[in-house]
Design an enzyme around this catalytic site. Structure first.
Site, PDB file in Angstrom:
ATOM      1  N   TYR A  47       0.305  -0.988   0.078  1.00  0.00           N
ATOM      2  CA  TYR A  47       0.122  -0.135   0.240  1.00  0.00           C
ATOM      3  C   TYR A  47       1.141   0.785   0.275  1.00  0.00           C
ATOM      4  CZ  TYR A  47      -4.763   0.791  -0.898  1.00  0.00           C
ATOM      5  OH  TYR A  47      -5.657   0.706  -0.253  1.00  0.00           O
ATOM      6  N   GLU A  49      -0.023   5.013  -0.945  1.00  0.00           N
ATOM      7  CA  GLU A  49      -0.609   6.114  -1.069  1.00  0.00           C
ATOM      8  C   GLU A  49       0.419   7.071  -0.845  1.00  0.00           C
ATOM      9  OE1 GLU A  49      -4.066   7.288   1.673  1.00  0.00           O
ATOM     10  OE2 GLU A  49      -5.767   5.876   0.579  1.00  0.00           O
ATOM     11  N   ASP A 193      -6.762  11.264 -26.025  1.00  0.00           N
ATOM     12  CA  ASP A 193      -7.089  10.625 -25.641  1.00  0.00           C
ATOM     13  C   ASP A 193      -6.689   9.158 -26.572  1.00  0.00           C
ATOM     14  OD1 ASP A 193      -7.884   8.522 -24.222  1.00  0.00           O
ATOM     15  OD2 ASP A 193     -10.282   8.623 -24.094  1.00  0.00           O
ATOM     16  N   THR A 219      -4.767   4.314 -22.501  1.00  0.00           N
ATOM     17  CA  THR A 219      -4.428   3.376 -21.595  1.00  0.00           C
ATOM     18  C   THR A 219      -3.266   2.753 -21.986  1.00  0.00           C
ATOM     19  OG1 THR A 219      -5.884   1.489 -23.723  1.00  0.00           O
ATOM     20  CG2 THR A 219      -6.913   3.139 -21.438  1.00  0.00           C
ATOM     21  N   LYS A 222      -4.319  -1.511 -24.497  1.00  0.00           N
ATOM     22  CA  LYS A 222      -4.199  -1.798 -25.331  1.00  0.00           C
ATOM     23  C   LYS A 222      -3.225  -2.120 -26.837  1.00  0.00           C
ATOM     24  CE  LYS A 222      -8.947   0.389 -24.496  1.00  0.00           C
ATOM     25  NZ  LYS A 222     -10.230   1.728 -24.571  1.00  0.00           N
ATOM     26  N   ARG A 228      -3.190  -4.303 -17.536  1.00  0.00           N
ATOM     27  CA  ARG A 228      -5.409  -3.288 -17.416  1.00  0.00           C
ATOM     28  C   ARG A 228      -4.181  -1.910 -16.745  1.00  0.00           C
ATOM     29  NH1 ARG A 228      -9.397  -5.539 -19.086  1.00  0.00           N
ATOM     30  NH2 ARG A 228      -9.998  -3.672 -19.339  1.00  0.00           N
TER      31      ARG A 228
HETATM   32  C1  PLP Z   1     -10.851   2.334 -23.740  1.00  0.00           C
HETATM   33  C2  PLP Z   1     -10.651   3.516 -23.899  1.00  0.00           C
HETATM   34  C3  PLP Z   1     -10.898   4.404 -22.560  1.00  0.00           C
HETATM   35  C4  PLP Z   1     -10.869   3.748 -21.361  1.00  0.00           C
HETATM   36  O1  PLP Z   1     -10.180   2.649 -20.426  1.00  0.00           O
HETATM   37  P1  PLP Z   1     -10.691   1.835 -19.816  1.00  0.00           P
HETATM   38  O2  PLP Z   1      -9.368   0.936 -18.926  1.00  0.00           O
HETATM   39  O3  PLP Z   1     -11.609   0.809 -20.005  1.00  0.00           O
HETATM   40  O4  PLP Z   1     -11.347   2.514 -18.503  1.00  0.00           O
HETATM   41  C5  PLP Z   1     -10.768   5.507 -22.417  1.00  0.00           C
HETATM   42  N1  PLP Z   1     -11.115   6.454 -23.426  1.00  0.00           N
HETATM   43  C6  PLP Z   1     -10.715   5.607 -24.861  1.00  0.00           C
HETATM   44  C7  PLP Z   1     -10.549   6.789 -26.605  1.00  0.00           C
HETATM   45  C8  PLP Z   1     -10.679   4.359 -25.185  1.00  0.00           C
HETATM   46  O5  PLP Z   1     -10.612   3.597 -26.279  1.00  0.00           O
END
Ligand code: PLP
Length: 407
Positions: A47, A49, A193, A219, A222, A228
């Site tokens: 932990y 924080e 994003d 993220t 992906k 994750r």
């Molecule tokens: C997948 C995705 C997210 C969210 O990611 P999570 O890990 O599923 O919360 C946010 N923005 C875009 C553009 C995404 O493709």
């Protein structure tokens, strides 16, 4: 093998399934054994924080070293002024970006869901649509391209505090320089994003928004092929606000095992092989898109610049849900997806989304994409024919035995 028999059984079945089907969910990938080992390491017990040197718990020498190493790798890889690696996932990373840059009730502009944006870009049932006055831009109805003049016109009219742009199912490259101009013109912050395309950006196979955006969220699981998780890059002037928004604004303790796995994935991503991997994801997606087009299907927006595409199935007279189910029975796993201005309801939309990250990790190339296009079209031409589905599933199982399900 775990001592827990019930979980072991489910786990074994899941592993076998992942190995034996064409995994074409665009947001999924296959992590390395090293990433998996770091994720399952003793850091899961901690932990921590706070931030390195400023923790609220004792005994943090190694968590501090780990988080500093991870941030340094991320900064170097993306060329960012500041990095925060604590976001649990992409959605909380986006929440932190909003919290750092605007207040409840402020106006935001994002890309609509059916145009390829994400729920967190102002969709009405999401926090981003509830806490902020969200306005959404849609792709052009004719071209299905993002029309930057339309984005500019909406921003001029709305005067948002934040222009929040990213893609979940939009296949064309974004013009971040143009988006910066639009944001500047109306005095908005620009958030990019890159949840989906982060790995492509690192590989040089997709434009890097870091020079243009105030904040970049992503993220790590992906195309970046890590655990994750989420990450935030920002200009140094936003560093404090971003860090405060993540902790204590949204989250408690960071998941240090996830950060360990991220550090490993970032090192993998800076190897020359990852560059080749990123470009191959795009080459594969383009090969697949053109093979599907030549077999009578329609690719939304006319093609792809990344690792994914949305396929309009109306030329085959089958809806996305039915198609995704028939494909699953045939050993091809994807998701049903709306097309822009979809005339059909969300649970039964007109399209499917296909992605190449997992297949490319397994070593499949352009020639294999053509073979896959043949299988997909065969299924779509016979969506109710169980015998055809079983035969194709068996062929795919057999075909995939030549490609290791790891890297
Ligand atoms: C997948 C995705 C997210 C969210 O990611 P999570 O890990 O599923 O919360 C946010 N923005 C875009 C553009 C995404 O493709």
């Amino acid at each position: 093998m775990l001592k827990d028999r019930e979980v072991s059984e489910i786990l074994a079945k899941e592993c076998a399934q992942q190995a034996s089907v064409l995994r074409m969910i665009a947001s999924e990938n296959i992590v390395s054994d090293d990433v998996l080992a770091a994720l399952g390491s003793c850091f899961v017990n901690r932990y921590s924080e706070g931030y390195p040197g400023k923790r609220y718990y004792q005994g943090q020498a190694h968590t501090d070293a780990l988080e500093q190493l991870t941030c340094a790798r991320a900064k170097a890889l993306f060329g960012a002024g500041h990095v925060n690696v604590q976001s649990y996932s992409g959605s909380p990373a986006n929440m932190a970006a909003y919290m750092a840059l605007c207040g409840v009730g402020d106006r935001i502009v994002g890309l609509g869901l059916n145009s390829g944006g994400h729920l967190t870009h102002g969709w009405k049932v999401n926090f981003s649509g509830k806490l902020y006055e969200a306005h959404q831009v849609e792709v052009n109805r004719e071209t299905e391209h993002l029309d930057y003049d339309e984005v500019a016109a909406l921003c001029r009219q709305v005067r948002p505090k934040v222009l929040f742009i990213g893609t979940t199912s939009y296949s064309l490259a974004l013009d971040f320089a143009r988006l910066r101009e639009i944001a500047d013109e109306c005095g908005a912050y620009l958030v990019a994003d890159i949840a989906h395309v982060a790995g492509l950006v690192v590989a040089g196979a997709y434009p890097n928004p870091v020079p243009y955006a105030d904040v970049v969220t992503l993220t790590t699981h992906k195309t970046l092929r890590g655990p994750r998780g989420g990450m935030i890059l920002c200009r140094s002037e936003h560093a404090k606000a971003i860090d405060r928004a993540v902790f204590p604004g949204i989250q408690g303790g960071p998941h240090m095992n996830q950060i360990a796995a991220l550090a490993v994935a970032l090192d993998e991503a800076q190897q020359p092989a990852f560059r080749a991997y990123g470009h191959q994801m795009v080459a594969n997606a383009r090969a697949l898109a053109s093979a599907l087009t030549s077999r009578g299907l329609r690719i939304v927006s006319g093609g792809t610049d990344c690792h994914l595409m949305v396929v309009d199935l109306r030329p085959k007279g089958v809806d996305g849900k039915r198609a995704a189910m028939a494909l699953e029975e045939s050993g091809i796993v994807c998701n049903f997806n709306a097309i822009p201005y979809d005339p059909n309801p969300p649970r039964m939309p007109s399209g499917i989304r296909l992605g190449t990250p997992s297949l490319t990790t397994r070593g499949l190339k352009e020639a294999e994409m053509i073979r896959i296009a043949d299988w997909i079209v065969e299924v779509l031409d016979a969506p109710e024919d169980a015998a055809t589905h079983q035969r194709i599933a068996a062929s795919i199982h057999n075909f995939l035995s030549a490609y290791p399900n790891r890297h």
